[in-house]
Design a protein around this motif. Structure first.
Motif, PDB file in Angstrom:
ATOM      1  N   ASN A  78     -22.549  37.399  48.160  1.00 36.45           N
ATOM      2  CA  ASN A  78     -21.164  38.110  47.734  1.00 36.45           C
ATOM      3  C   ASN A  78     -20.295  38.361  48.717  1.00 36.45           C
ATOM      4  O   ASN A  78     -18.805  38.303  48.438  1.00 36.45           O
ATOM      5  CB  ASN A  78     -21.340  39.448  47.650  1.00 36.45           C
ATOM      6  CG  ASN A  78     -22.132  40.355  49.138  1.00 36.45           C
ATOM      7  OD1 ASN A  78     -23.241  39.348  49.704  1.00 36.45           O
ATOM      8  ND2 ASN A  78     -21.861  41.330  49.062  1.00 36.45           N
ATOM      9  N   ILE A  79     -20.359  36.909  49.782  1.00 41.91           N
ATOM     10  CA  ILE A  79     -19.540  37.318  50.951  1.00 41.91           C
ATOM     11  C   ILE A  79     -19.162  35.294  51.050  1.00 41.91           C
ATOM     12  O   ILE A  79     -17.769  35.427  52.139  1.00 41.91           O
ATOM     13  CB  ILE A  79     -19.124  37.473  51.781  1.00 41.91           C
ATOM     14  CG1 ILE A  79     -20.543  37.018  52.747  1.00 41.91           C
ATOM     15  CG2 ILE A  79     -19.229  38.799  52.247  1.00 41.91           C
ATOM     16  CD1 ILE A  79     -20.938  37.295  53.900  1.00 41.91           C
ATOM     17  N   LYS A  80     -19.324  34.655  50.208  1.00 36.07           N
ATOM     18  CA  LYS A  80     -18.932  32.965  50.387  1.00 36.07           C
ATOM     19  C   LYS A  80     -17.409  33.556  49.592  1.00 36.07           C
ATOM     20  O   LYS A  80     -16.503  33.717  49.118  1.00 36.07           O
ATOM     21  CB  LYS A  80     -19.539  32.581  49.038  1.00 36.07           C
ATOM     22  CG  LYS A  80     -19.756  30.767  49.156  1.00 36.07           C
ATOM     23  CD  LYS A  80     -19.787  30.553  48.259  1.00 36.07           C
ATOM     24  CE  LYS A  80     -19.850  28.739  48.432  1.00 36.07           C
ATOM     25  NZ  LYS A  80     -20.766  27.988  46.915  1.00 36.07           N
ATOM     26  N   GLY A  81     -16.862  33.024  50.529  1.00 32.43           N
ATOM     27  CA  GLY A  81     -15.692  32.044  51.074  1.00 32.43           C
ATOM     28  C   GLY A  81     -14.106  33.220  51.443  1.00 32.43           C
ATOM     29  O   GLY A  81     -13.081  33.119  51.342  1.00 32.43           O
ATOM     30  N   TYR A  82     -15.621  34.732  51.507  1.00 35.34           N
ATOM     31  CA  TYR A  82     -14.327  35.962  52.477  1.00 35.34           C
ATOM     32  C   TYR A  82     -14.307  35.650  53.037  1.00 35.34           C
ATOM     33  O   TYR A  82     -15.190  34.667  54.114  1.00 35.34           O
ATOM     34  CB  TYR A  82     -15.247  37.111  52.077  1.00 35.34           C
ATOM     35  CG  TYR A  82     -14.959  37.889  50.360  1.00 35.34           C
ATOM     36  CD1 TYR A  82     -14.465  39.093  49.969  1.00 35.34           C
ATOM     37  CD2 TYR A  82     -15.014  37.206  49.451  1.00 35.34           C
ATOM     38  CE1 TYR A  82     -14.241  39.419  48.559  1.00 35.34           C
ATOM     39  CE2 TYR A  82     -15.218  37.009  48.102  1.00 35.34           C
ATOM     40  CZ  TYR A  82     -15.051  38.727  48.351  1.00 35.34           C
ATOM     41  OH  TYR A  82     -15.064  39.116  46.537  1.00 35.34           O
ATOM     42  N   VAL A  83     -12.924  36.847  54.093  1.00 34.19           N
ATOM     43  CA  VAL A  83     -13.206  36.755  55.601  1.00 34.19           C
ATOM     44  C   VAL A  83     -12.939  37.697  55.958  1.00 34.19           C
ATOM     45  O   VAL A  83     -12.618  38.963  55.438  1.00 34.19           O
ATOM     46  CB  VAL A  83     -11.164  35.720  55.817  1.00 34.19           C
ATOM     47  CG1 VAL A  83     -10.870  35.670  56.873  1.00 34.19           C
ATOM     48  CG2 VAL A  83     -11.432  34.605  54.881  1.00 34.19           C
ATOM     49  N   ALA A  84     -13.802  37.469  57.675  1.00 31.48           N
ATOM     50  CA  ALA A  84     -13.637  39.005  58.172  1.00 31.48           C
ATOM     51  C   ALA A  84     -13.261  38.656  59.404  1.00 31.48           C
ATOM     52  O   ALA A  84     -12.535  38.062  60.182  1.00 31.48           O
ATOM     53  CB  ALA A  84     -15.580  39.570  58.005  1.00 31.48           C
ATOM     54  N   PHE A  85     -12.723  40.364  60.110  1.00 27.99           N
ATOM     55  CA  PHE A  85     -12.041  39.393  60.969  1.00 27.99           C
ATOM     56  C   PHE A  85     -12.356  40.712  62.701  1.00 27.99           C
ATOM     57  O   PHE A  85     -13.734  42.013  62.541  1.00 27.99           O
ATOM     58  CB  PHE A  85     -10.716  40.322  60.899  1.00 27.99           C
ATOM     59  CG  PHE A  85      -9.963  40.255  60.267  1.00 27.99           C
ATOM     60  CD1 PHE A  85      -8.736  38.413  60.276  1.00 27.99           C
ATOM     61  CD2 PHE A  85      -9.743  39.940  59.156  1.00 27.99           C
ATOM     62  CE1 PHE A  85      -8.314  38.235  59.386  1.00 27.99           C
ATOM     63  CE2 PHE A  85      -9.272  39.561  57.474  1.00 27.99           C
ATOM     64  CZ  PHE A  85      -8.478  38.334  58.147  1.00 27.99           C
ATOM     65  N   TRP A  86     -12.224  40.072  63.392  1.00 31.28           N
ATOM     66  CA  TRP A  86     -12.815  40.641  64.967  1.00 31.28           C
ATOM     67  C   TRP A  86     -11.118  40.324  66.395  1.00 31.28           C
ATOM     68  O   TRP A  86     -10.367  39.889  65.544  1.00 31.28           O
ATOM     69  CB  TRP A  86     -13.702  40.830  65.386  1.00 31.28           C
ATOM     70  CG  TRP A  86     -14.412  39.663  66.286  1.00 31.28           C
ATOM     71  CD1 TRP A  86     -13.575  37.935  64.850  1.00 31.28           C
ATOM     72  CD2 TRP A  86     -14.826  38.375  66.455  1.00 31.28           C
ATOM     73  NE1 TRP A  86     -14.497  36.657  66.013  1.00 31.28           N
ATOM     74  CE2 TRP A  86     -14.898  37.119  66.684  1.00 31.28           C
ATOM     75  CE3 TRP A  86     -16.312  39.287  67.622  1.00 31.28           C
ATOM     76  CZ2 TRP A  86     -15.971  36.565  67.870  1.00 31.28           C
ATOM     77  CZ3 TRP A  86     -16.524  38.146  69.057  1.00 31.28           C
ATOM     78  CH2 TRP A  86     -16.927  37.099  69.058  1.00 31.28           C
ATOM     79  N   LYS A  87     -11.873  40.814  67.355  1.00 28.97           N
ATOM     80  CA  LYS A  87     -10.922  40.311  68.638  1.00 28.97           C
ATOM     81  C   LYS A  87      -9.511  41.002  68.245  1.00 28.97           C
ATOM     82  O   LYS A  87      -8.378  40.802  68.627  1.00 28.97           O
ATOM     83  CB  LYS A  87     -10.529  38.714  68.917  1.00 28.97           C
ATOM     84  CG  LYS A  87     -11.998  37.941  69.241  1.00 28.97           C
ATOM     85  CD  LYS A  87     -11.688  37.033  69.346  1.00 28.97           C
ATOM     86  CE  LYS A  87     -12.730  36.259  69.875  1.00 28.97           C
ATOM     87  NZ  LYS A  87     -12.780  34.606  70.147  1.00 28.97           N
ATOM     88  N   GLY A  88      -9.761  41.897  68.257  1.00 35.15           N
ATOM     89  CA  GLY A  88      -8.792  43.282  68.255  1.00 35.15           C
ATOM     90  C   GLY A  88      -7.733  43.701  66.935  1.00 35.15           C
ATOM     91  O   GLY A  88      -7.360  43.935  66.932  1.00 35.15           O
ATOM     92  N   VAL A  89      -8.161  42.590  65.619  1.00 26.52           N
ATOM     93  CA  VAL A  89      -8.119  42.610  64.491  1.00 26.52           C
ATOM     94  C   VAL A  89      -8.069  44.308  63.524  1.00 26.52           C
ATOM     95  O   VAL A  89      -9.343  44.207  63.712  1.00 26.52           O
ATOM     96  CB  VAL A  89      -8.142  41.690  63.362  1.00 26.52           C
ATOM     97  CG1 VAL A  89      -7.481  42.262  62.149  1.00 26.52           C
ATOM     98  CG2 VAL A  89      -7.594  40.446  63.909  1.00 26.52           C
ATOM     99  N   LYS A  90      -7.158  45.509  63.674  1.00 32.81           N
ATOM    100  CA  LYS A  90      -7.243  46.942  63.092  1.00 32.81           C
ATOM    101  C   LYS A  90      -7.317  46.373  61.370  1.00 32.81           C
ATOM    102  O   LYS A  90      -6.667  46.055  61.225  1.00 32.81           O
ATOM    103  CB  LYS A  90      -5.983  47.382  63.253  1.00 32.81           C
ATOM    104  CG  LYS A  90      -6.493  48.911  63.480  1.00 32.81           C
ATOM    105  CD  LYS A  90      -4.929  49.828  63.312  1.00 32.81           C
ATOM    106  CE  LYS A  90      -5.522  51.233  62.711  1.00 32.81           C
ATOM    107  NZ  LYS A  90      -4.437  51.992  63.420  1.00 32.81           N
ATOM    108  N   ILE A  91      -8.630  47.528  61.349  1.00 29.92           N
ATOM    109  CA  ILE A  91      -8.772  47.354  59.966  1.00 29.92           C
ATOM    110  C   ILE A  91      -8.106  48.973  59.126  1.00 29.92           C
ATOM    111  O   ILE A  91      -8.963  49.644  59.917  1.00 29.92           O
ATOM    112  CB  ILE A  91     -10.168  46.769  59.515  1.00 29.92           C
ATOM    113  CG1 ILE A  91     -10.815  45.293  60.153  1.00 29.92           C
ATOM    114  CG2 ILE A  91     -10.629  46.722  58.132  1.00 29.92           C
ATOM    115  CD1 ILE A  91      -9.517  43.836  59.132  1.00 29.92           C
ATOM    116  N   SER A  92      -7.293  49.244  58.605  1.00 35.08           N
ATOM    117  CA  SER A  92      -7.081  50.446  58.054  1.00 35.08           C
ATOM    118  C   SER A  92      -7.003  50.047  56.748  1.00 35.08           C
ATOM    119  O   SER A  92      -6.318  48.929  56.017  1.00 35.08           O
ATOM    120  CB  SER A  92      -5.704  50.501  58.386  1.00 35.08           C
ATOM    121  OG  SER A  92      -4.607  50.062  58.648  1.00 35.08           O
TER     122      SER A  92
END
Length: 93
Positions: A78-92
């Protein structure tokens, strides 16, 4: 949902997938002009091998701030090719 770094929206989608408290954004929701390929890789025992992007906004670099699974295990299709973030990237919203 929006992914924001350095006061700039780098991804935006109404179709994120949440896995382990991380919002994964569809590849077509990325604002590609802010993304640079990285040589970094890590492995997750149940998702597979992750690849990374660095973000560059207004000349500032956030190294390896986004990750994705080009090939996933069966459990993480279900997440193949999807992108997630960290290192100070804010998700809102």
């Amino acid at each position: 949902m929006k992914a924001i770094w350095n006061d700039t929206v780098v991804a935006e989608s109404d179709a994120t997938v949440v896995v382990e408290n991380n919002h994964y954004f569809p590849a077509d929701s990325l604002k590609k002009e802010y993304f640079e390929d990285s040589i970094a890789h890590t492995s997750c025992p149940w998702k597979g091998r992750a690849s990374y992007y660095s973000l560059r906004v207004d000349g500032e670099l956030n190294k390896d701030a986004a990750w994705f699974y080009p090939e996933t295990s069966e459990a993480a299709q279900n997440i193949k090719g999807y992108v997630a973030f960290w290192k100070g990237v804010k998700i809102s919203q």
